[in-house]
Structure formats: C-alpha cells, structure tokens
Design an enzyme around this catalytic site. Structure first.
Site, PDB file in Angstrom:
ATOM      1  N   LYS A   1       0.835  -1.203   0.000  1.00 23.75           N
ATOM      2  CA  LYS A   1       0.000   0.000   0.000  1.00 23.75           C
ATOM      3  C   LYS A   1       0.870   1.253   0.000  1.00 23.75           C
ATOM      4  O   LYS A   1       1.911   1.299   0.671  1.00 23.75           O
ATOM      5  CB  LYS A   1      -0.923  -0.018   1.227  1.00 23.75           C
TER       6      LYS A   1
ATOM      7  N   SER B   1      -9.752   1.956   3.101  1.00 25.73           N
ATOM      8  CA  SER B   1      -8.908   2.701   2.179  1.00 25.73           C
ATOM      9  C   SER B   1      -7.942   1.841   1.373  1.00 25.73           C
ATOM     10  O   SER B   1      -7.368   2.298   0.378  1.00 25.73           O
ATOM     11  CB  SER B   1      -8.102   3.740   2.970  1.00 25.73           C
TER      12      SER B   1
ATOM     13  N   SER C   1     -10.066  -0.481   7.284  1.00 30.63           N
ATOM     14  CA  SER C   1      -9.518  -0.281   5.940  1.00 30.63           C
ATOM     15  C   SER C   1      -8.847  -1.488   5.316  1.00 30.63           C
ATOM     16  O   SER C   1      -8.442  -1.443   4.153  1.00 30.63           O
ATOM     17  CB  SER C   1      -8.540   0.901   5.936  1.00 30.63           C
TER      18      SER C   1
END
Length: 373
Positions: free
Chosen positions: A20, A96, A120
């Site tokens: 990420k 997210s 997330s």
C-alpha cells in the site's frame, strides 16, 4: 487498470506482494495516493515490514493504490484512479486499502499489505471477495507507515487463501507461531455469534457458516458496539487531522478529503475524552465476551457494497464501518473471510474476532471456516 500506482520489481523469487502506498519503500515516494503529496521526496529507508519481507525473499511487484490519505471507505480516487472491484466492476472496491484488495482479487499479486485504522483492510476484503487480517494493535511494526502516529492503525495482509495470510504474518512479525496458526484436525471451537444489524441474507450466512465449520455456537450481545463505532470515528478524525490537516492549505486535496478534514478539525476535546472512556469500556466488554468463547463472529459489512454510481451520487457509506471500526478502538485481532450468501453471486464477509495477541488462533479458526464454506 489502476490497481497499482507504480509497478515495481524488488526482492527475491518468493511469493509476490503489493505494498500500500502509505508504507515506505526506499527510493520511492510515499504519496498516499494524494496529489498533495505527489512531490514528496523518496523514502530514505524501507518500512520495517518491507525490510522483513525482503529479508524473507518475497518479491514486491508494486505500490498499491488507495483511498486518498487512507481517509475514506469507498476506495474511489479521482486523482490516481479507482481500483476495480474483482467481484463486480460496477461496485466500490472499499477503502482505504482498495488497491491492495483489488490486486489480490485480480490475481496481480499473491498477497498485499494494507493498513486498517477503521476497517480499511477488512472492508475492502469483504467488498472484493478476499481475505484480510487486521492484527492485534501493536503486533506488527508501523515504523515507516503513514500516518506516523496512531492509536488505531494496524498493518496487515490480504490474500486469497489462509495459508498465504499465515505466510505473510510469519514474514512481517518477529514472533508469529505458524504451528499455532494451523487448523486443528479435531475438536469443536466455541464461537460467539454477535447480534448485530445486517441484511437477513448475511446474518443467515454467518449462522450457517458456524454450523458448516462444526463449531459450538451461541448468540450473544456485545455491549457498547454502537458507541465504540462513534468513539472510533472521533479518534480517527483527530489523529488524521493531526497528521494531514496541514494539506488542506495546499488546495490539492480531492473534494471528499477536503470536506472530511474540515469536519475532522471540529472534533472537540470533550468528544475525545468521552471517546477514550468508551474505548476502555468497550475493550473490557470484548475481553469479557472472549472469556467464554474462543472467538466472536459477525458480518464484516452489514450489506453488500454499493455501486460506484451510488457512491458518487451521495449515498452515505459511513455505516459500512459500523461492525469493523469498533475493533480498531479495542485493538483486538480481526479477520474478514469471504462468505457465500444465498441469492447472490457476490460473497460477503465473515468477521472473526479473537483475544488480544491470539492472532494465530484467529488464523487457525479462519482456516477451519475456509475449509468448511
């Protein structure tokens, strides 16, 4: 497709993994998928989890896209592009850690790392039909992860199979016991099915999963779940504004982030004080519930993900995190496993909550469910 902000090829010949874009990789800028950070200097060193993966021979194949600044539940990003939901391209991928979940679901990587401050990892996992684990708070290092300071955020893996979740945890955690994470060959686990509001089809699927996995199950109420959701939101608002509020002045944030950070700035000291009290109370309630069962199970999301058009049209998504955000507040390990439901080709998410530090047991029980359902 926009699953990756940047395609990379770093490391050994082991399993492939996407990272990420809120996690530092030396030599590459950590932009958190935001125009406001597009000119950030390259990271000087790897985040600790990246160092561990490379030392273990894993192969980094890309920096995964995400909801801007890790502050949103839809995964929609008009700057870097919105990752495709592998289950249904018309639906949101969840945020997210949208790019991480999508990359795994689309088989662009064996595993991906995400972060989970208010759901997330588990939210995108449920949206995209993959497995996602939020470890016990503090179990996995956050050195080199944005935001730098958080009392809620955890780094954790996505995968299509539990065996790869276990392999990733072994790589990124110094003391992860892979033997304890293997499913028991005999004996029934004691499972508490938490009573929550969700669609009837998903609630039915949770109960059926317990039966299929040959668990000894009973329903229970978890006091303070709704209050913990609100308290978690207050703390996330304060901590995210502390980390990124200065970017509002740049004029480079997406409209949704600009609005959310402006709203977060209005969180009061009294709200924070009340939230901390609820944190203590809810943590004690979860600990108490886990004294009589091995794990708690409940839906990851209360309903299937909404469409991209609905999200862009203003359909509220805050309730998406109603069943996941509370366990960031309490710090317990929580895993989302794909869950078949009647009448839909889409899978929902089965959320499994364990005792603090018992991440291995959560994985072992999840593997039992995986084999059964």
């Amino acid at each position: 497709m926009n699953e990756f902000i940047e395609t990379l090829s770093i490391g050994g010949t082991g399993p492939s993994i996407a990272i990420k874009d809120s996690i530092d990789i030396a030599g590459y800028a950590t932009t958190a998928a935001s125009r406001a950070l597009a000119d950030a200097a390259p990271a000087q060193q790897h985040a600790e989890v990246v160092e561990r993966l490379l030392d273990a021979g894993w192969h980094i194949v890309g920096k995964a896209n995400m909801h801007e600044l890790a502050f949103g539940m839809t995964g929609i990003n008009d700057y870097t592009g919105t990752p495709q939901n592998p289950q249904d391209a018309s639906r949101i991928p969840g945020g997210s850690s949208s790019g991480s979940a999508a990359a795994v679901g689309l088989k662009l990587a064996d595993v991906a790392l995400g972060t989970d401050t208010g759901g997330s990892i588990r939210g995108p996992a449920a949206c995209c039909g993959v497995i996602g684990l939020k470890p016990t708070f503090g179990r996995v290092s956050r050195r080199g992860v944005a935001p730098r300071e958080s009392t809620l955020d955890c780094v954790g893996p996505f995968a299509r199979e539990m065996r790869m979740i276990v392999a990733a945890m072994q790589a990124i955690t110094a003391d992860f016991d892979t033997q304890a994470a293997q499913p028991a060959r005999s004996g029934a686990w004691n499972v508490g099915i938490v009573q929550v509001d969700a669609t009837p089809e998903i609630l039915k699927a949770v109960t059926r999963a317990a039966d299929q996995a040959d668990c000894t199950a009973r329903t229970l109420e978890l006091a303070g779940l709704a209050a913990a959701f609100e308290a978690g939101l207050a703390i996330i608002n304060v901590e995210t504004f502390h980390a990124f509020g200065h970017l509002v002045a740049s004029g480079k944030l997406g409209a949704d982030l600009d609005a959310r950070l402006h709203a977060a700035a209005n969180t009061t000291a009294a709200q924070c004080e009340a939230a901390e009290l609820i944190r203590r109370q809810f943590t004690a309630a979860v600990d108490h519930a886990l004294e009589s069962v091995d794990v708690l199970i409940l839906p990851t999301l209360p309903a299937l993900p909404i469409t991209l058009d609905e999200a862009r049209g203003g359909t509220p998504v805050i309730a998406m995190s109603s069943l996941i955000r509370p366990f960031n507040l309490s710090g317990h390990p929580a895993l989302s496993l794909p869950l078949p439901i009647d009448g839909s080709p889409l899978k929902a998410g089965l959320q499994i909550i364990g005792r603090k530090g018992a991440d291995e047991q959560v994985c072992a029980i999840a593997a039992r469910f995986e084999a059964a359902i």
